[in-house]
Design a protein around this motif. Structure first.
Motif, mmCIF file in Angstrom:
data_model
loop_
_atom_site.group_PDB
_atom_site.id
_atom_site.type_symbol
_atom_site.label_atom_id
_atom_site.label_comp_id
_atom_site.label_asym_id
_atom_site.label_seq_id
_atom_site.Cartn_x
_atom_site.Cartn_y
_atom_site.Cartn_z
ATOM 1 N N ASP A 150 48.737 40.877 46.785
ATOM 2 C CA ASP A 150 48.880 42.048 46.608
ATOM 3 C C ASP A 150 47.709 42.838 46.360
ATOM 4 O OD1 ASP A 150 50.062 44.420 46.685
ATOM 5 O OD2 ASP A 150 51.840 43.870 45.347
ATOM 6 N N GLU A 189 44.345 47.609 42.797
ATOM 7 C CA GLU A 189 44.393 49.024 42.440
ATOM 8 C C GLU A 189 44.808 49.256 41.036
ATOM 9 O OE1 GLU A 189 46.670 50.890 45.633
ATOM 10 O OE2 GLU A 189 44.956 50.671 46.954
ATOM 11 N N ALA A 190 45.709 48.495 40.674
ATOM 12 C CA ALA A 190 46.125 48.677 39.073
ATOM 13 C C ALA A 190 45.154 48.365 38.362
ATOM 14 C CB ALA A 190 47.557 47.842 38.823
ATOM 15 N N ALA A 191 44.411 47.515 38.430
ATOM 16 C CA ALA A 191 43.141 47.144 37.441
ATOM 17 C C ALA A 191 42.154 48.445 37.449
ATOM 18 C CB ALA A 191 42.637 45.793 37.964
ATOM 19 N N TYR A 192 41.826 48.793 38.743
ATOM 20 C CA TYR A 192 41.084 49.959 38.989
ATOM 21 C C TYR A 192 41.337 51.367 38.207
ATOM 22 C CZ TYR A 192 38.692 47.813 43.200
ATOM 23 O OH TYR A 192 38.321 46.936 43.782
ATOM 24 N N PRO A 196 41.325 34.650 38.920
ATOM 25 C CA PRO A 196 42.563 34.071 38.479
ATOM 26 C C PRO A 196 43.735 34.195 39.445
ATOM 27 C CG PRO A 196 41.874 35.710 37.089
ATOM 28 C CD PRO A 196 41.091 36.021 38.257
ATOM 29 N N MET A 197 43.999 35.317 40.446
ATOM 30 C CA MET A 197 45.002 35.202 41.113
ATOM 31 C C MET A 197 44.797 34.227 42.197
ATOM 32 S SD MET A 197 46.750 38.898 41.626
ATOM 33 C CE MET A 197 45.623 39.700 42.175
ATOM 34 N N LYS A 215 38.271 39.359 36.573
ATOM 35 C CA LYS A 215 39.531 39.180 35.520
ATOM 36 C C LYS A 215 40.873 39.118 36.587
ATOM 37 C CE LYS A 215 38.198 40.188 31.231
ATOM 38 N NZ LYS A 215 38.514 40.862 29.784
ATOM 39 N N ILE A 216 40.939 39.828 37.542
ATOM 40 C CA ILE A 216 42.094 39.641 38.256
ATOM 41 C C ILE A 216 42.285 38.772 39.726
ATOM 42 C CG2 ILE A 216 43.793 41.419 39.226
ATOM 43 C CD1 ILE A 216 43.606 41.816 36.361
ATOM 44 N N THR A 226 47.569 46.147 45.581
ATOM 45 C CA THR A 226 47.727 47.024 44.830
ATOM 46 C C THR A 226 47.619 46.495 43.362
ATOM 47 O OG1 THR A 226 50.238 46.458 44.722
ATOM 48 C CG2 THR A 226 49.508 48.307 46.262
ATOM 49 N N ILE A 227 47.669 45.159 43.089
ATOM 50 C CA ILE A 227 47.283 44.566 41.756
ATOM 51 C C ILE A 227 45.852 45.268 41.534
ATOM 52 C CG2 ILE A 227 47.158 42.432 40.586
ATOM 53 C CD1 ILE A 227 49.644 41.889 41.963
ATOM 54 N N THR A 283 34.610 43.816 37.289
ATOM 55 C CA THR A 283 35.411 43.455 36.389
ATOM 56 C C THR A 283 36.666 42.587 37.064
ATOM 57 O OG1 THR A 283 34.393 44.891 34.952
ATOM 58 C CG2 THR A 283 36.486 43.736 34.073
ATOM 59 N N ALA A 314 39.028 49.389 35.151
ATOM 60 C CA ALA A 314 38.112 48.087 35.481
ATOM 61 C C ALA A 314 37.227 48.460 36.893
ATOM 62 C CB ALA A 314 39.091 46.792 35.615
ATOM 63 N N PRO A 328 34.849 47.325 40.067
ATOM 64 C CA PRO A 328 35.105 46.226 40.914
ATOM 65 C C PRO A 328 34.736 44.743 40.548
ATOM 66 C CG PRO A 328 34.211 48.101 42.041
ATOM 67 C CD PRO A 328 34.171 48.409 40.651
#
Lengths: 360, 275
Positions: B172, B177-180, B196-197, B192-193, B174-175, B188, B184, B186
């Motif tokens: 997804d 986007e949530a980090a941004y 791992p996903m 980090k996101i 948007t996950i 990072t 965070a 791009p």
């Protein structure tokens, strides 16, 4: 916490203007709701504020500072996404801490702020869980805690309640509102649900087709809708097509003569009447508009009854009766008296907002 | 009413399903069973019933140096080729799934091509290419370790690209986007996101890429040099002269190794989520 200004914000994809010339001011600590049907540009507007969509023209100011060209990670907006967008591989506490890590907050301070944020949404006991181990409502609260932990200038909520069931939705929106008030957060919520909008908003912005139709408080929007679209979108209205015949007189296309109080120019017009402003039975005779009609349909809503009354070949009006003991449910086909005060009718020129939302 | 009819229909359905599943299991496992059985036969020429049982073929395995060196070469090539495949496959998958550039479809098909082209064709083509390249550049490519690794990377890439793509499609956005949104940038966010996903996809890519390389025979046949054979080729060469159970013992070890790899992987990422 800061104020927010949008100045002639526009987003076009080719010839398609999804957001057209939106200007508005949100005061510090204000709860503003962007309301409209899907595709009205409300979400795009929110995403421009967050920095995910680049505006075609116009400016965005937070606390008076122009942030239009800043990337999302340099803006201090906390956003709650419609699907929550929690990081699936991180625990609840790690999710909430993420924004603080990015801000290089010292670890003791970090732990305290994570705990505070989770306490605020009453989830401190679930800090070690993973998002997939939680219910939708709990995930939603984690998303909120994550957005609050960074102490954002602006809180952005993108239909945050649409994935919750009806009962929970009511609870959570009251919670969000209380939290927002307590923290004095400048907040923008996007929704298509007018009930949700009316419960939480200080002020509402009704959008349609990329344009702002009306900005105002609840009473403004409900009592004085700026156009036919707003009249149909906020609350309900029965619409009668016709034209203005002269001073205070409206004639429907099927020949009903109706008194109106507001003046607009002669010519084709639409008359809108709120269902709860209509009266039925003997009390209708006291109104300056009273007519007879046939009951065409009755829907029982529990706390109220909707009576659909046909007044002419093309005219149908809905009357809402509050369900009190004295109320006698009219039978289908029964001839009834119906009336409303001329001041209750809202008039709109017919060429305006015709393509918009269906009336009743 | 519907409920009262359910149990009987459910029962028949269940018997049929379980029966079919059992049949498939037997079909798949039977050859493995015979390989295991054969590897402990005592006599040199396999015949039924066996004279007796012995583990001597396993010790013969250790004495036969071609198997040991083949195993080590296969392992080295497999590990390096898998690493190369991941390093190339991850950015390729990101471009295929995420970018808007033209020709993504073509790019995708091109990267999957080594999986479709028969190994013999691929081997011949690489053989000719390496000879030509060696003549042109004077670099000792033909039959070299480097040449083998490059070739194996080629057959690993389709696996890594395909498996990482499959995982990436389901992520997804948007996950991120949530980090941004939380501050965070791009890079990072990627480490980090996003990374791992897609861990299940990376694990699957590593596993299947390695197995594809480790077990490859047809293509490698063209590319190995004197004194440098992979395990499958060593087994093939051995079979040209002898048919004693040493080969079965080698297979048992190979199966055990892959099974172990699967179990270890499963401990970290559930394979049922990956494949």
């Amino acid at each position: 916490m800061a104020s927010l200004d949008l100045q002639s914000l526009t987003k076009s994809y080719g010839d398609n203007r999804v957001v057209a010339d939106v200007s508005l001011h949100v005061a510090q600590g204000e709860f503003l709701v962007l309301l409209g049907p899907s595709g009205c540009g409300k979400t795009t507007t929110l995403r421009m504020i967050a920095g995910f969509v680049e505006p075609s023209s116009g400016n965005i100011l937070i606390g008076g500072k122009d942030i239009t060209t800043l990337p999302p990670w340099r803006r201090n907006c906390g956003m709650v996404f419609q699907n929550y967008a929690l990081f699936p591989h991180l625990t609840v506490a790690e999710n909430v801490a993420f924004g603080l890590q990015m801000r290089k907050v010292e670890s003791i301070e970090q732990r305290k702020r994570v705990k505070d944020a989770l306490t605020m949404v009453r989830l401190e006991h679930l800090a070690g869980r993973y998002p997939r181990e939680m219910s939708g409502g709990q995930q939603q609260r984690v998303a909120l805690a994550r957005a609050l932990a960074i102490e954002p200038d602006i809180l952005l909520l993108d239909e945050p309640l649409s994935n919750l069931d009806a009962k929970l939705r009511e609870e959570v929106r009251v919670e969000i509102r209380e939290l927002q008030r307590k923290l004095g957060l400048t907040t923008i919520l996007v929704t298509h649900d007018q009930e949700e909008a009316l419960t939480v908003a200080d002020r509402l912005v009704v959008m349609n087709g990329g344009h702002v139709c009306q900005i105002g408080d609840k009473r403004d929007l409900y009592e004085r809708p700026a156009d036919r679209f707003v009249a149909s979108f906020i609350g309900r209205s029965s619409f009668i097509e016709g034209h203005i015949k002269g001073q205070g007189l409206f004639e429907s296309t099927d020949g009903l003569q109706l008194k109106v109080s507001r003046e607009i120019n002669l010519g084709p017009a639409t008359l809108a009447i709120r269902p709860e402003r209509c009266r039925l039975g003997t009390s209708a005779q006291t109104c300056d508009n009273h007519l007879t009609g046939q009951v065409e349909f009755v829907s029982y809503l529990g706390s109220a009854l909707d009576i659909h009354v046909r007044l002419g070949t093309q005219t149908k009006v809905i009357v809402q009766l509050s369900n009190q003991e004295s109320v006698k449910e009219p039978q289908l086909g029964e001839t009834v008296q119906i009336g409303w005060a001329s001041t209750a009718g809202l008039l709109y020129p017919s060429d305006q907002g015709r393509e918009s939302y269906g009336g009743l | 009413m519907a409920y009262s009819r359910m149990p009987r229909e459910g029962l028949i359905g269940r018997i049929l399903l379980n029966g079919a599943a059992a049949l498939a299991m037997v079909y798949i496992l039977l050859p493995l069973f015979f390989v295991f059985w054969l590897s402990v036969f005592n006599q040199e020429i396999p015949s039924f019933p066996p004279d007796g049982y012995s583990l001597r073929w396993f010790s013969a395995l250790a004495e036969y140096r071609e198997f040991a060196s083949g195993f080590i070469l296969s392992l080295q090539v497999g590990v390096i080729a898998t690493f190369v495949g991941l390093v190339l496959g991850l950015p390729a998958a990101l471009v295929i799934v995420r970018s808007q550039i033209n020709g993504r479809g073509f790019f995708n098909s091109l990267l999957l091509a080594p999986m479709v082209v028969p190994g013999v064709v691929l081997g011949t083509a690489l053989y000719v290419f390496q000879i030509e390249a060696e003549i042109a550049t004077d670099l000792p490519l033909m039959g070299s370790f480097l040449g083998l690794v490059i070739a194996h990377s080629l057959i690993v890439v389709p696996w890594t690209v395909r498996l990482i793509c499959a995982n990436l499609v389901g992520i997804d956005r948007t996950i991120e986007e949530a980090a941004y949104n939380l501050g965070a940038g791009p890079i990072t966010t990627f480490f980090k996101i996003t990374l791992p996903m897609i861990r299940p996809g990376l694990v699957a890519a590593t596993l299947f890429g390695f197995v594809a390389s480790f077990g490859n025979l047809e293509m490698s046949l063209f590319l190995v040099g004197p004194g440098r054979t992979t395990l499958p080729i060593a087994i093939l060469q051995y079979l040209e002269w002898k048919i004693d159970p040493t080969v079965a013992a080698a297979s048992v070890l190979q199966i055990a190794l892959i099974a172990l790899a699967l179990l270890i992987t499963d401990h970290y990422v559930k394979l049922s989520r990956v494949v």
